[in-house]
Design a protein around this motif. Structure first.
Motif, PDB file in Angstrom:
ATOM      1  N   ARG A 115      -4.461  13.030  -5.057  1.00  0.00           N
ATOM      2  CA  ARG A 115      -3.561  12.191  -4.248  1.00  0.00           C
ATOM      3  C   ARG A 115      -2.278  11.911  -5.022  1.00  0.00           C
ATOM      4  NH1 ARG A 115      -6.063   7.830  -0.681  1.00  0.00           N
ATOM      5  NH2 ARG A 115      -4.636   6.560  -1.873  1.00  0.00           N
ATOM      6  N   ILE A 116      -1.172  12.021  -4.308  1.00  0.00           N
ATOM      7  CA  ILE A 116       0.131  11.746  -4.917  1.00  0.00           C
ATOM      8  C   ILE A 116       0.790  10.626  -4.124  1.00  0.00           C
ATOM      9  CG2 ILE A 116       2.410  12.670  -5.444  1.00  0.00           C
ATOM     10  CD1 ILE A 116       1.032  15.441  -5.623  1.00  0.00           C
ATOM     11  N   PHE A 117       1.041   9.497  -4.801  1.00  0.00           N
ATOM     12  CA  PHE A 117       1.725   8.378  -4.176  1.00  0.00           C
ATOM     13  C   PHE A 117       3.236   8.581  -4.261  1.00  0.00           C
ATOM     14  CE2 PHE A 117      -2.238   6.114  -5.498  1.00  0.00           C
ATOM     15  CZ  PHE A 117      -2.681   5.808  -4.218  1.00  0.00           C
ATOM     16  N   LEU A 118       3.930   8.126  -3.235  1.00  0.00           N
ATOM     17  CA  LEU A 118       5.385   8.173  -3.201  1.00  0.00           C
ATOM     18  C   LEU A 118       5.890   6.744  -3.369  1.00  0.00           C
ATOM     19  CD1 LEU A 118       5.613  10.504  -0.098  1.00  0.00           C
ATOM     20  CD2 LEU A 118       5.678  11.160  -2.518  1.00  0.00           C
ATOM     21  N   ARG A 135       0.856  -1.185   0.000  1.00  0.00           N
ATOM     22  CA  ARG A 135       0.000   0.000   0.000  1.00  0.00           C
ATOM     23  C   ARG A 135       0.893   1.237   0.000  1.00  0.00           C
ATOM     24  NH1 ARG A 135      -3.899   2.863   4.027  1.00  0.00           N
ATOM     25  NH2 ARG A 135      -2.323   2.426   5.578  1.00  0.00           N
ATOM     26  N   ALA A 136       1.072   1.823  -1.171  1.00  0.00           N
ATOM     27  CA  ALA A 136       1.921   3.012  -1.274  1.00  0.00           C
ATOM     28  C   ALA A 136       1.387   4.120  -0.379  1.00  0.00           C
ATOM     29  CB  ALA A 136       1.979   3.487  -2.719  1.00  0.00           C
ATOM     30  N   ILE A 137       2.288   4.910   0.133  1.00  0.00           N
ATOM     31  CA  ILE A 137       1.890   6.016   1.008  1.00  0.00           C
ATOM     32  C   ILE A 137       1.731   7.280   0.172  1.00  0.00           C
ATOM     33  CG2 ILE A 137       4.248   6.745   1.601  1.00  0.00           C
ATOM     34  CD1 ILE A 137       3.142   7.094   4.530  1.00  0.00           C
ATOM     35  N   THR A 138       0.820   8.122   0.598  1.00  0.00           N
ATOM     36  CA  THR A 138       0.639   9.395  -0.087  1.00  0.00           C
ATOM     37  C   THR A 138       1.483  10.457   0.604  1.00  0.00           C
ATOM     38  OG1 THR A 138      -1.217  10.142   1.267  1.00  0.00           O
ATOM     39  CG2 THR A 138      -1.744   8.826  -0.705  1.00  0.00           C
ATOM     40  N   GLU A 184      14.732  14.494  -6.717  1.00  0.00           N
ATOM     41  CA  GLU A 184      15.862  15.008  -7.499  1.00  0.00           C
ATOM     42  C   GLU A 184      17.051  14.037  -7.493  1.00  0.00           C
ATOM     43  OE1 GLU A 184      19.105  18.533  -6.954  1.00  0.00           O
ATOM     44  OE2 GLU A 184      17.015  19.076  -6.565  1.00  0.00           O
ATOM     45  N   SER A 185      17.254  13.357  -6.363  1.00  0.00           N
ATOM     46  CA  SER A 185      18.369  12.413  -6.265  1.00  0.00           C
ATOM     47  C   SER A 185      18.013  11.025  -6.796  1.00  0.00           C
ATOM     48  CB  SER A 185      18.855  12.316  -4.820  1.00  0.00           C
ATOM     49  OG  SER A 185      17.853  11.764  -3.994  1.00  0.00           O
ATOM     50  N   GLY A 186      16.787  10.847  -7.278  1.00  0.00           N
ATOM     51  CA  GLY A 186      16.390   9.575  -7.874  1.00  0.00           C
ATOM     52  C   GLY A 186      16.051   8.490  -6.874  1.00  0.00           C
ATOM     53  N   MET A 187      15.713   8.854  -5.647  1.00  0.00           N
ATOM     54  CA  MET A 187      15.379   7.871  -4.620  1.00  0.00           C
ATOM     55  C   MET A 187      13.896   7.495  -4.629  1.00  0.00           C
ATOM     56  SD  MET A 187      18.255   7.385  -3.178  1.00  0.00           S
ATOM     57  CE  MET A 187      19.816   8.199  -2.961  1.00  0.00           C
ATOM     58  N   ILE A 188      13.049   8.451  -4.992  1.00  0.00           N
ATOM     59  CA  ILE A 188      11.602   8.202  -5.066  1.00  0.00           C
ATOM     60  C   ILE A 188      11.056   8.829  -6.344  1.00  0.00           C
ATOM     61  CG2 ILE A 188      11.291   8.178  -2.548  1.00  0.00           C
ATOM     62  CD1 ILE A 188       9.876  10.990  -2.968  1.00  0.00           C
ATOM     63  N   VAL A 189       9.852   8.405  -6.694  1.00  0.00           N
ATOM     64  CA  VAL A 189       9.086   9.088  -7.740  1.00  0.00           C
ATOM     65  C   VAL A 189       7.704   9.387  -7.163  1.00  0.00           C
ATOM     66  CG1 VAL A 189      10.291   8.097  -9.730  1.00  0.00           C
ATOM     67  CG2 VAL A 189       8.303   6.928  -8.782  1.00  0.00           C
ATOM     68  N   ARG A 190       7.147  10.477  -7.611  1.00  0.00           N
ATOM     69  CA  ARG A 190       5.779  10.830  -7.240  1.00  0.00           C
ATOM     70  C   ARG A 190       4.877  10.379  -8.378  1.00  0.00           C
ATOM     71  NH1 ARG A 190       7.971  16.584  -5.554  1.00  0.00           N
ATOM     72  NH2 ARG A 190       7.950  16.400  -3.287  1.00  0.00           N
ATOM     73  N   GLN A 191       3.771   9.734  -8.008  1.00  0.00           N
ATOM     74  CA  GLN A 191       2.840   9.242  -9.025  1.00  0.00           C
ATOM     75  C   GLN A 191       1.433   9.663  -8.624  1.00  0.00           C
ATOM     76  OE1 GLN A 191       1.819   4.917  -9.385  1.00  0.00           O
ATOM     77  NE2 GLN A 191       2.949   5.166 -11.304  1.00  0.00           N
ATOM     78  N   THR A 192       0.745  10.328  -9.524  1.00  0.00           N
ATOM     79  CA  THR A 192      -0.623  10.767  -9.260  1.00  0.00           C
ATOM     80  C   THR A 192      -1.556   9.565  -9.280  1.00  0.00           C
ATOM     81  OG1 THR A 192      -0.127  12.873 -10.313  1.00  0.00           O
ATOM     82  CG2 THR A 192      -2.448  12.336 -10.029  1.00  0.00           C
ATOM     83  N   ASP A 193      -2.457   9.508  -8.305  1.00  0.00           N
ATOM     84  CA  ASP A 193      -3.458   8.442  -8.229  1.00  0.00           C
ATOM     85  C   ASP A 193      -4.433   8.626  -9.387  1.00  0.00           C
ATOM     86  OD1 ASP A 193      -5.578   6.730  -7.639  1.00  0.00           O
ATOM     87  OD2 ASP A 193      -5.753   7.360  -5.547  1.00  0.00           O
ATOM     88  N   PRO A 194      -4.555   7.623 -10.288  1.00  0.00           N
ATOM     89  CA  PRO A 194      -5.462   7.780 -11.437  1.00  0.00           C
ATOM     90  C   PRO A 194      -6.930   7.898 -11.012  1.00  0.00           C
ATOM     91  CG  PRO A 194      -4.545   5.554 -11.359  1.00  0.00           C
ATOM     92  CD  PRO A 194      -3.871   6.342 -10.281  1.00  0.00           C
ATOM     93  N   ASP A 195      -7.277   7.402  -9.819  1.00  0.00           N
ATOM     94  CA  ASP A 195      -8.663   7.470  -9.351  1.00  0.00           C
ATOM     95  C   ASP A 195      -8.980   8.773  -8.615  1.00  0.00           C
ATOM     96  OD1 ASP A 195      -9.123   4.918 -10.369  1.00  0.00           O
ATOM     97  OD2 ASP A 195      -8.405   3.981  -8.510  1.00  0.00           O
ATOM     98  N   ASP A 196      -7.950   9.471  -8.145  1.00  0.00           N
ATOM     99  CA  ASP A 196      -8.138  10.728  -7.426  1.00  0.00           C
ATOM    100  C   ASP A 196      -6.906  11.583  -7.682  1.00  0.00           C
ATOM    101  OD1 ASP A 196      -8.441  12.860  -5.703  1.00  0.00           O
ATOM    102  OD2 ASP A 196      -8.905  11.630  -3.941  1.00  0.00           O
ATOM    103  N   ARG A 197      -6.973  12.452  -8.667  1.00  0.00           N
ATOM    104  CA  ARG A 197      -5.812  13.213  -9.125  1.00  0.00           C
ATOM    105  C   ARG A 197      -5.251  14.144  -8.049  1.00  0.00           C
ATOM    106  NH1 ARG A 197      -3.791  11.915 -13.500  1.00  0.00           N
ATOM    107  NH2 ARG A 197      -3.053  13.954 -14.121  1.00  0.00           N
TER     108      ARG A 197
END
Length: 178
Positions: free
Chosen positions: A128-131, A84-87, A113-126
């Motif tokens: 919310r941003i998953f980390l 369960r990805a965290i927001t 910026e350092s390439g450790m994580i990416v932010r991904q928008t929740d397709p069901d609720d724009r």
């Protein structure tokens, strides 16, 4: 916390005098001393690790706070491993007492910026941003976790094979047991 953990209350903390005492009077037991030893060994390892990451040109500058950045990496990775990805907003709640949501955002900017994580928008609720962790964070995580395991073994802790967790995946403390 487990059932056998004793929670310290605010009353107990307030009732403890703010005075030094003799080592002979210390009530910290061997297991607690081992846990403390792990923390100290971790800080030593972490300082060496940060020098390595900076020398590898992964970071343009040191992270803003060692504690905050390390805990954010751990929470992002742990929640992802639990399935369960965290927001961004959920992550900020872990730190709300001692840092602002803006500070969390700056940490996340550094991590992205350092390439450790990416932010991904929740397709069901724009909104919310998953980390999500990256392979780079996984590579670093292996080194970090192997060092922690080594430190734990050096202090007498023994892995039980994951029996408490069913051996399947990370336990998400934010979820009620199923």
């Amino acid at each position: 916390m487990g059932d056998d953990d004793n929670k310290v209350t605010s009353e107990e903390i307030g009732a403890s005098p703010a005075v030094t005492f003799n080592l002979d009077d210390c009530t910290i037991d061997a297991q607690e001393r081992a846990a403390l030893g792990i923390d100290v060994a971790y800080v030593q390892w972490r300082a060496d690790f940060r020098r390595t990451v900076i020398a590898a040109n992964v970071l343009n500058r040191p992270w803003r706070s060692v504690f905050e950045a390390d805990m954010m990496f751990s929470i992002v990775a742990h929640r992802w491993l639990a399935g369960r990805a965290i927001t961004h907003k959920e992550l900020a709640t872990y730190f709300e007492i001692f840092v602002t949501e803006a500070t969390v955002s700056r940490h996340l900017d550094d991590m992205e910026e350092s390439g450790m994580i990416v932010r991904q928008t929740d397709p069901d609720d724009r909104r919310r941003i998953f980390l999500l962790p990256t392979r780079r964070l996984e590579t670093i995580g292996h080194g970090y976790l192997q060092a922690r395991i080594r430190m734990m073994r050096e202090h007498g802790f023994v892995w039980n094979g994951g029996e408490a967790a069913g051996g399947a995946k990370a336990i998400d403390p934010a979820r009620a047991p199923e």
